[in-house]
Design a protein around this motif. Structure first.
Motif, short mmCIF file in Angstrom:
data_model
loop_
_atom_site.label_atom_id
_atom_site.label_comp_id
_atom_site.label_asym_id
_atom_site.label_seq_id
_atom_site.Cartn_x
_atom_site.Cartn_y
_atom_site.Cartn_z
N LEU A 17 40.34 102.87 76.08
CA LEU A 17 39.52 104.00 76.53
C LEU A 17 38.20 103.59 77.19
CD1 LEU A 17 40.11 106.10 73.28
CD2 LEU A 17 41.26 106.43 75.48
N ALA A 18 38.04 102.28 77.38
CA ALA A 18 36.74 101.77 77.82
C ALA A 18 36.31 102.34 79.17
CB ALA A 18 36.80 100.24 77.89
N SER A 19 37.25 102.51 80.12
CA SER A 19 36.85 103.00 81.45
C SER A 19 36.34 104.45 81.36
CB SER A 19 38.01 102.89 82.45
OG SER A 19 39.05 103.77 82.09
N GLY A 20 36.91 105.22 80.44
CA GLY A 20 36.45 106.60 80.26
C GLY A 20 35.05 106.64 79.66
N ILE A 21 34.81 105.74 78.70
CA ILE A 21 33.48 105.67 78.08
C ILE A 21 32.45 105.29 79.15
CG2 ILE A 21 32.05 104.42 76.42
CD1 ILE A 21 34.57 104.16 74.65
N ALA A 22 32.82 104.30 79.97
CA ALA A 22 31.89 103.85 81.02
C ALA A 22 31.56 105.00 81.96
CB ALA A 22 32.51 102.68 81.79
N LEU A 23 32.56 105.79 82.32
CA LEU A 23 32.33 106.90 83.25
C LEU A 23 31.39 107.96 82.67
CD1 LEU A 23 33.00 108.46 85.89
CD2 LEU A 23 34.94 109.47 84.67
N VAL A 24 31.66 108.41 81.44
CA VAL A 24 30.80 109.47 80.88
C VAL A 24 29.39 108.94 80.61
CG1 VAL A 24 32.68 110.86 79.94
CG2 VAL A 24 31.62 109.12 78.49
N GLU A 25 29.29 107.66 80.29
CA GLU A 25 27.95 107.09 80.08
C GLU A 25 27.18 107.04 81.39
OE1 GLU A 25 28.49 103.42 77.91
OE2 GLU A 25 28.34 104.48 76.00
N ARG A 26 27.89 106.64 82.46
CA ARG A 26 27.23 106.56 83.77
C ARG A 26 26.75 107.94 84.21
NH1 ARG A 26 29.30 106.90 88.85
NH2 ARG A 26 31.46 106.56 88.25
N LEU A 27 27.54 108.97 83.92
CA LEU A 27 27.18 110.33 84.34
C LEU A 27 26.34 111.05 83.27
CD1 LEU A 27 30.53 111.43 86.05
CD2 LEU A 27 28.49 110.49 87.11
N ARG A 28 26.02 110.33 82.22
CA ARG A 28 25.19 110.87 81.13
C ARG A 28 25.75 112.16 80.54
NH1 ARG A 28 20.57 107.83 81.39
NH2 ARG A 28 20.07 106.94 83.41
N PHE A 29 27.08 112.16 80.34
CA PHE A 29 27.70 113.32 79.70
C PHE A 29 27.46 113.21 78.19
CE2 PHE A 29 30.99 116.01 77.95
CZ PHE A 29 31.03 117.06 78.87
N PRO A 30 27.02 114.29 77.53
CA PRO A 30 26.63 114.19 76.11
C PRO A 30 27.81 113.96 75.16
CG PRO A 30 26.46 116.47 76.89
CD PRO A 30 26.80 115.63 78.09
N ALA A 31 27.64 113.01 74.25
CA ALA A 31 28.70 112.66 73.29
C ALA A 31 29.12 113.85 72.45
CB ALA A 31 28.22 111.52 72.39
N GLU A 32 28.18 114.73 72.13
CA GLU A 32 28.53 115.86 71.25
C GLU A 32 29.46 116.87 71.94
OE1 GLU A 32 25.51 114.91 72.04
OE2 GLU A 32 24.23 116.56 72.66
N MET A 33 29.64 116.71 73.25
CA MET A 33 30.59 117.58 73.97
C MET A 33 31.92 116.88 74.25
SD MET A 33 29.34 120.59 74.29
CE MET A 33 30.07 121.42 75.71
N ILE A 34 32.12 115.73 73.62
CA ILE A 34 33.38 115.00 73.75
C ILE A 34 34.09 115.07 72.41
CG2 ILE A 34 34.45 112.75 74.25
CD1 ILE A 34 31.96 112.13 75.96
N ILE A 35 35.28 115.68 72.39
CA ILE A 35 35.90 116.03 71.10
C ILE A 35 36.35 114.81 70.29
CG2 ILE A 35 36.60 118.35 71.86
CD1 ILE A 35 39.48 117.29 72.08
N ASN A 36 36.49 113.67 70.94
CA ASN A 36 36.88 112.48 70.17
C ASN A 36 35.79 111.41 70.13
OD1 ASN A 36 37.43 112.15 72.93
ND2 ASN A 36 39.10 110.72 72.58
N ALA A 37 34.55 111.83 70.34
CA ALA A 37 33.43 110.87 70.28
C ALA A 37 32.69 110.99 68.95
CB ALA A 37 32.45 111.12 71.43
N VAL A 38 32.24 109.86 68.47
CA VAL A 38 31.37 109.84 67.29
C VAL A 38 29.97 110.23 67.75
CG1 VAL A 38 30.40 108.37 65.47
CG2 VAL A 38 32.73 107.95 66.30
N HIS A 39 29.36 111.16 67.05
CA HIS A 39 27.98 111.52 67.43
C HIS A 39 27.20 111.97 66.21
CE1 HIS A 39 29.09 115.83 67.26
NE2 HIS A 39 30.21 115.44 67.79
#
Ligand SMILES: [Zn+2]
Ligand SMILES: [Zn+2]
Length: 244
Positions: free
Chosen positions: A222-244
């Motif tokens: 899932l690394a490429s997906g993590i890199a993308l949302v981090e680059r676009l500063r998408f909030p972790a709390e709005m990702i249903i499978n992210a630890v936050h």
């Protein structure tokens, strides 16, 4: 950002190469706390499960594996195919109601609900590769079909929105935000996912970052997906499978 689950993987029950046990073992190896077995619904040509009841067989098999993999919570869902221009899925409600989660998405080859739908939906999507106006028309039709699905079913995740079959990210995100349906960032396919992430951010829709693994080796990749949302500063709390 850290993810604790991969909610989209396939097994030999549809077009994947691994068994449910192999996918669960792979998820454990990646340190995930949860993994979902989400084989294709029965109408996908060449990719679908044998029939809707196959999902109950998978459920039984996965339940029997719980003791072998105590560190991973294994869920059983489906990646249902949209089979009509108004968004019907290729699974009956009796089966959907027994699943842990429901993914739904557009796929290019499926057995349509009615012949008319095949003509106005599948074929023009192929034609859309040829002309810009046909493409715009079909983007509207695809968007309408997906919105129909989102409003008619309790969909947890729209799988790979905008992959191959274009759909309007903003309209999708707006509908998904209102229905608590997540849009997928699919790391198993190379395509432009930025618009979906940006639309989800703008409309307040959730995302899920999934592998769509068809081999045990790529479960939890899932690394490429993590890199993308981090680059676009998408909030972790709005990702249903992210630890936050
Ligand atoms: Zn798919
Ligand atoms: Zn898939």
């Amino acid at each position: 950002m850290k993810l604790f689950a991969d909610y989209h993987t396939h097994t030999t029950y549809s077009d994947g190469r691994g068994t449910p046990a192999e996918n669960i073992r792979a998820a454990a190896g990646r340190g995930l706390a949860a993994v979902a077995i989400t084989d294709h619904g029965p109408r996908g040509i060449g990719i679908g499960v044998a029939g809707p009841e196959t999902f109950l067989t998978i459920k039984e098999e996965v339940a029997g594996l719980a003791d072998s993999f105590p560190e991973v919570r294994a869920l059983v869902g489906a990646e249902a195919a949209v089979i009509s221009s108004d968004g019907r899925l290729d699974l009956p409600e009796e089966i959907i109601g027994q699943l842990d989660l429901l993914l739904a998405g557009l796929h290019p080859y499926y057995v349509p609900d009615r012949l008319g739908d095949a003509l106005c939906y599948t074929l023009p999507n192929l034609a859309a590769k040829l002309s810009r106006s046909a493409r715009a028309k079909m983007r509207n039709a695809n968007t309408k079909a997906l919105l129909g699905t989102v409003y008619s079913y309790r969909v947890d995740i729209i799988s790979h929105p905008d992959l191959m079959l274009p759909a309007d990210p903003d309209e999708l995100a707006r509908a998904c935000a209102g229905r608590e349906t997540a849009l997928e960032v699919n790391t198993g396919h190379h395509y432009n996912k930025e618009e979906i992430v940006r639309a989800a951010a703008y409309r307040g829709a959730r995302l899920a970052i999934n592998s769509d693994a068809h081999y045990p080796e790529t479960v939890g990749d899932l690394a490429s997906g993590i890199a993308l949302v981090e680059r676009l500063r998408f909030p972790a709390e709005m990702i249903i499978n992210a630890v936050h």
